[in-house]
Design a protein around this motif. Structure first.
Motif, mmCIF file in Angstrom:
data_model
loop_
_atom_site.group_PDB
_atom_site.id
_atom_site.type_symbol
_atom_site.label_atom_id
_atom_site.label_comp_id
_atom_site.label_asym_id
_atom_site.label_seq_id
_atom_site.Cartn_x
_atom_site.Cartn_y
_atom_site.Cartn_z
ATOM 1 N N UNK A 580 0.849 -1.186 0.000
ATOM 2 C CA UNK A 580 0.000 0.000 0.000
ATOM 3 C C UNK A 580 0.892 1.246 0.000
ATOM 4 N N UNK A 581 0.465 2.279 -0.714
ATOM 5 C CA UNK A 581 1.205 3.535 -0.687
ATOM 6 C C UNK A 581 1.066 4.173 0.690
ATOM 7 N N UNK A 582 2.153 4.717 1.223
ATOM 8 C CA UNK A 582 2.072 5.348 2.547
ATOM 9 C C UNK A 582 1.088 6.513 2.555
ATOM 10 N N UNK A 583 0.519 6.754 3.724
ATOM 11 C CA UNK A 583 -0.436 7.836 3.894
ATOM 12 C C UNK A 583 -1.670 7.362 4.642
ATOM 13 N N UNK A 584 -2.585 8.299 4.890
ATOM 14 C CA UNK A 584 -3.822 7.965 5.588
ATOM 15 C C UNK A 584 -4.802 7.357 4.591
ATOM 16 N N UNK A 585 -5.258 6.133 4.879
ATOM 17 C CA UNK A 585 -6.120 5.400 3.953
ATOM 18 C C UNK A 585 -7.349 4.862 4.686
ATOM 19 N N UNK A 586 -8.420 4.720 3.909
ATOM 20 C CA UNK A 586 -9.632 4.112 4.427
ATOM 21 C C UNK A 586 -9.678 2.663 3.952
ATOM 22 N N UNK A 587 -9.664 1.735 4.908
ATOM 23 C CA UNK A 587 -9.635 0.306 4.603
ATOM 24 C C UNK A 587 -11.003 -0.290 4.907
ATOM 25 N N UNK A 588 -11.557 -1.018 3.926
ATOM 26 C CA UNK A 588 -12.860 -1.665 4.088
ATOM 27 C C UNK A 588 -12.692 -3.156 3.825
ATOM 28 N N UNK A 589 -13.196 -3.977 4.743
ATOM 29 C CA UNK A 589 -13.130 -5.435 4.613
ATOM 30 C C UNK A 589 -14.532 -6.002 4.455
ATOM 31 N N UNK A 590 -14.712 -6.864 3.448
ATOM 32 C CA UNK A 590 -15.967 -7.585 3.243
ATOM 33 C C UNK A 590 -15.695 -9.079 3.404
ATOM 34 N N UNK A 591 -16.550 -9.751 4.182
ATOM 35 C CA UNK A 591 -16.438 -11.198 4.365
ATOM 36 C C UNK A 591 -17.728 -11.868 3.922
ATOM 37 N N UNK A 592 -17.578 -12.929 3.133
ATOM 38 C CA UNK A 592 -18.723 -13.704 2.651
ATOM 39 C C UNK A 592 -18.522 -15.151 3.078
ATOM 40 N N UNK A 593 -19.442 -15.660 3.908
ATOM 41 C CA UNK A 593 -19.314 -17.016 4.430
ATOM 42 C C UNK A 593 -20.331 -17.980 3.835
ATOM 43 N N UNK A 594 -21.272 -17.457 3.032
ATOM 44 C CA UNK A 594 -22.320 -18.299 2.455
ATOM 45 C C UNK A 594 -22.035 -18.723 1.027
ATOM 46 N N UNK A 595 -21.067 -18.090 0.389
ATOM 47 C CA UNK A 595 -20.759 -18.422 -0.992
ATOM 48 C C UNK A 595 -21.748 -17.866 -1.987
ATOM 49 N N UNK A 596 -22.540 -16.847 -1.578
ATOM 50 C CA UNK A 596 -23.542 -16.280 -2.483
ATOM 51 C C UNK A 596 -23.167 -14.879 -2.955
ATOM 52 N N UNK A 597 -21.884 -14.506 -2.754
ATOM 53 C CA UNK A 597 -21.388 -13.179 -3.152
ATOM 54 C C UNK A 597 -22.145 -12.044 -2.475
ATOM 55 N N UNK A 598 -22.740 -12.344 -1.338
ATOM 56 C CA UNK A 598 -23.446 -11.329 -0.561
ATOM 57 C C UNK A 598 -22.783 -11.253 0.810
ATOM 58 N N UNK A 599 -21.836 -10.328 1.003
ATOM 59 C CA UNK A 599 -21.059 -10.290 2.245
ATOM 60 C C UNK A 599 -21.944 -10.145 3.477
ATOM 61 N N UNK A 600 -21.633 -10.960 4.496
ATOM 62 C CA UNK A 600 -22.353 -10.871 5.760
ATOM 63 C C UNK A 600 -21.717 -9.851 6.694
ATOM 64 N N UNK A 601 -20.495 -9.431 6.373
ATOM 65 C CA UNK A 601 -19.777 -8.555 7.288
ATOM 66 C C UNK A 601 -19.056 -7.463 6.514
#
Length: 650
Positions: A580-601
């Protein structure tokens, strides 16, 4: 071993105390660092001599036929020694230790025997733990003990093995190590920082070559070279040059008197005593173990051993013919070991003459231990006045103690003894010269054949004393030069920087449980005993867990992690790195546990990425941990408790 035992009084196998217990000291002279330096240099020297020993064995062909067992066990011992040294670097917990641990974890992750990804254990200091330190400490010591046991196996078929150096060699090496350890201590490295993207690795080519190579090659390439090199060494005996089939030495059982002299004198344990068809005991030569040195030929008093490579009867006839054809012009004979200084002589096989020693006939032998005492009686009867026997070097004879046995037989100290009453007019001289001292050998031979007996003995003795003085001087200078080359050039040169300095690194360490896809239940378990009845599902197959990471709205990572286990019933585990390039960044994490491409988290956080630093996003089932600070004692952490749909474990 001694320096390692002394270090135990100071060393503390803990991730938080190991570095301080070795490197830090309030005293003016850091005895702990001094002992560590001695331990380090001694292990490097040990590995250096293993390499030299291996090269010597290859150059002398000591990996075929009867040497195969010693070769394979020797390769195993070299692996044990290297592994012990590699694990020793981990115990210091400096910048090199962290890279050793990460490299080992990545290598072991290729083996399908661990349920989790071992590299996840090195995302922060708390994940390492002191228990792992104790385990590595145990491996380090146990491998050293295994080396001692393996060494006994390595030389088990050799007789009269000398396990220790001579005292003068021990004193020289000891002073040599203490001198360089005191004046040239190893460089002190900073404490390990797992949240740094850069590290300085100790310059040690004997143990840390894989880490140094990883700077220039990919990890898979380095790992392939390591395993390929080890495999080639294992199958090295297969590369033996095909030679003409020749009959191996054997014993004429009817002549054997069962005196056991050949059995005792064989350097390689190739002779055993067995019962013959007539029911009496006789010697037997195992052709698989025999390396055709010929020592047994000189040990057999009734001359009942047939040695096809150099038949004793043919050699006698050859010497007799040479002497009779010369009609008294040459009154000397030289028996020279073909593995020593005599290998450079230009000998005419048809008449035994040699340009370098014109005063005598020269007969090359496989080993001076091959010479039977009756040879000297034959030469005395043929009118020979002087016989020179030239063995290979005293310090490292090619066929171990064969040259020493020949010398003792000539002196009458070992059976079969030379009968002095049969050779009253014969002057015999035994000298040792290795392949590296051809000039000294020729000088001694010239003095022996050209001067009177008393003058020869005095001058040869003076010559040998001069050799000892020169040898001591050369040894001293060589040790100093060798020390600088070994320790400054191979063992303790300037550290090698690995990793990146101008970028930041985002690390995803994931362990999450996917939603069940298929559940199989036992239909009827009433016939089983109560404690054997499974409750509920007996097999669960789970969805893989998918993860996506956006940085400032741009996708930088998208990965799917399969569940572990034979039936895919375990957690999904994974480890990914993104620059990642240094600096202040906004990090977003998506987790999908059902395998339906619809993140639960969905989890997001604003983080400042710095050059040369890591930000670790650790997903551990029901919680997420962010790591980006490390004060070398306890890492600061920010934890987001999760309550998203389908994420909490029930």
């Amino acid at each position: 071993v001694l320096s390692g035992v002394l270090l135990l009084f100071f060393y503390k196998p803990s991730i938080f105390l190991a570095w301080h217990s070795v490197y830090q000291s309030e005293a003016r002279f850091n005895i702990k660092l001094f002992l560590h330096t001695v331990h380090r240099y001694a292990s490097d020297g040990f590995m250096f001599f293993i390499i030299v020993h291996t090269i010597k064995a290859i150059s002398e062909g000591r990996f075929v036929r009867g040497f195969r067992w010693s070769w394979w066990t020797g390769i195993g011992l070299a692996f044990l020694m290297w592994t012990a040294g590699w694990s020793g670097y981990f115990l210091l917990w400096d910048s090199t230790s962290s890279q050793v641990g990460i490299f080992t974890a990545k290598a072991l992750d290729y083996l399908p025997i661990f349920p989790d990804i071992l590299k996840r254990s090195f995302v922060d200091e708390r994940s390492v733990g002191s228990l792992l330190f104790f385990l590595i400490f145990f491996v380090h010591i146990s491998f050293a003990i295994a080396f001692v046991i393996g060494l006994w196996i390595h030389i088990s078929r050799l007789r009269r093995t000398r396990y220790f150096f001579k005292k003068n060699v021990v004193y020289k090496l000891g002073l040599f190590l203490l001198f360089f350890s005191f004046f040239f201590p190893v460089s002190q490295q900073p404490k390990a920082d797992l949240l740094s993207t850069k590290a300085v690795v100790q310059g040690d080519l004997f143990y840390l070559t894989p880490l140094i190579l990883e700077k220039y090659l990919s990890f898979k390439t380095v790992l392939f070279l390591m395993f390929a090199g080890f495999f080639v060494l294992l199958i090295f005996p297969v590369f033996e040059r095909r030679r003409k089939e020749r009959q191996a030495p054997y014993v004429l059982s009817k002549r054997c008197t069962a005196c056991r002299q050949c059995f005792q004198d064989c350097p390689y344990g190739a002779i055993s005593m067995k019962k013959t068809e007539e029911g009496r005991e006789a010697a037997f030569i195992n052709p698989e173990l025999c390396i055709e040195c010929g020592v047994c030929v000189g040990a057999c008093d009734p001359q009942g051993i047939v040695f096809p490579q150099l038949p004793i009867i043919d050699s006698r006839k050859k010497l007799r013919d040479w002497l009779r054809k010369s009609k008294g012009e040459k009154k000397g004979v030289v028996f020279v070991c073909a593995q020593g200084a005599g290998m450079d002589l230009r000998i005419k096989e048809e008449d035994g003459t040699c340009e370098e020693i014109p005063e005598a006939f020269v007969l090359p032998v496989t080993c001076t231990g091959w010479i039977h005492p009756t040879f000297f009686e034959l030469l005395a009867r043929e009118g020979v006045s002087k016989v020179l026997v030239v063995g290979c070097g005293e310090t490292a004879p090619y066929h171990r103690w064969g040259a020493r046995l020949a010398q003792r037989r000539i002196k009458g100290e070992r059976h079969p003894r030379l009968r002095i009453d049969k050779i009253k007019e014969l002057d015999i001289m035994y000298i040792h010269y290795g392949a590296d001292d051809f000039e000294g050998f020729l000088n001694s031979a010239e003095k022996f054949f050209s001067e009177a007996e008393e003058e020869v003995k005095d001058k040869v003795k003076t010559f040998r004393w001069g050799r000892k003085v020169r040898r001591a001087f050369v040894e001293g200078v060589s040790l100093i030069i060798f020390g600088f080359i070994l320790f400054a050039g191979f063992s303790n040169f300037a550290g090698v920087s690995i990793g990146t300095y101008d970028k930041a690194l985002l690390v995803l360490s994931l362990k999450a449980e996917g939603v069940p896809v298929k559940v199989e239940e036992r239909k009827d378990n009433s016939a089983l005993l109560p404690h054997m009845r499974a409750k509920g599902a007996v097999r669960v197959e789970r969805h893989p867990v998918s993860a996506r990471i956006l940085v400032d709205g741009k996708e930088v990572l998208s990965a799917k992690f399969k569940p572990i286990g034979i039936f895919k019933e375990g957690d999904s585990v994974g480890y990914k790195e993104v620059f990642i390039k240094p600096g202040r960044r906004k990090v977003v994490l998506f987790l999908d546990k059902n395998g339906d491409n619809n993140p639960e988290l969905k989890v997001e956080k604003n983080i400042v990425f710095k050059k040369g630093r890591k930000v670790v996003l650790e997903v551990d089932n029901n919680e997420i941990k962010w790591w980006w600070k490390n004060d070398h004692v306890y890492p600061a952490k920010w934890t987001d408790q999760l309550s998203g749909s389908g994420f909490n474990i029930r």
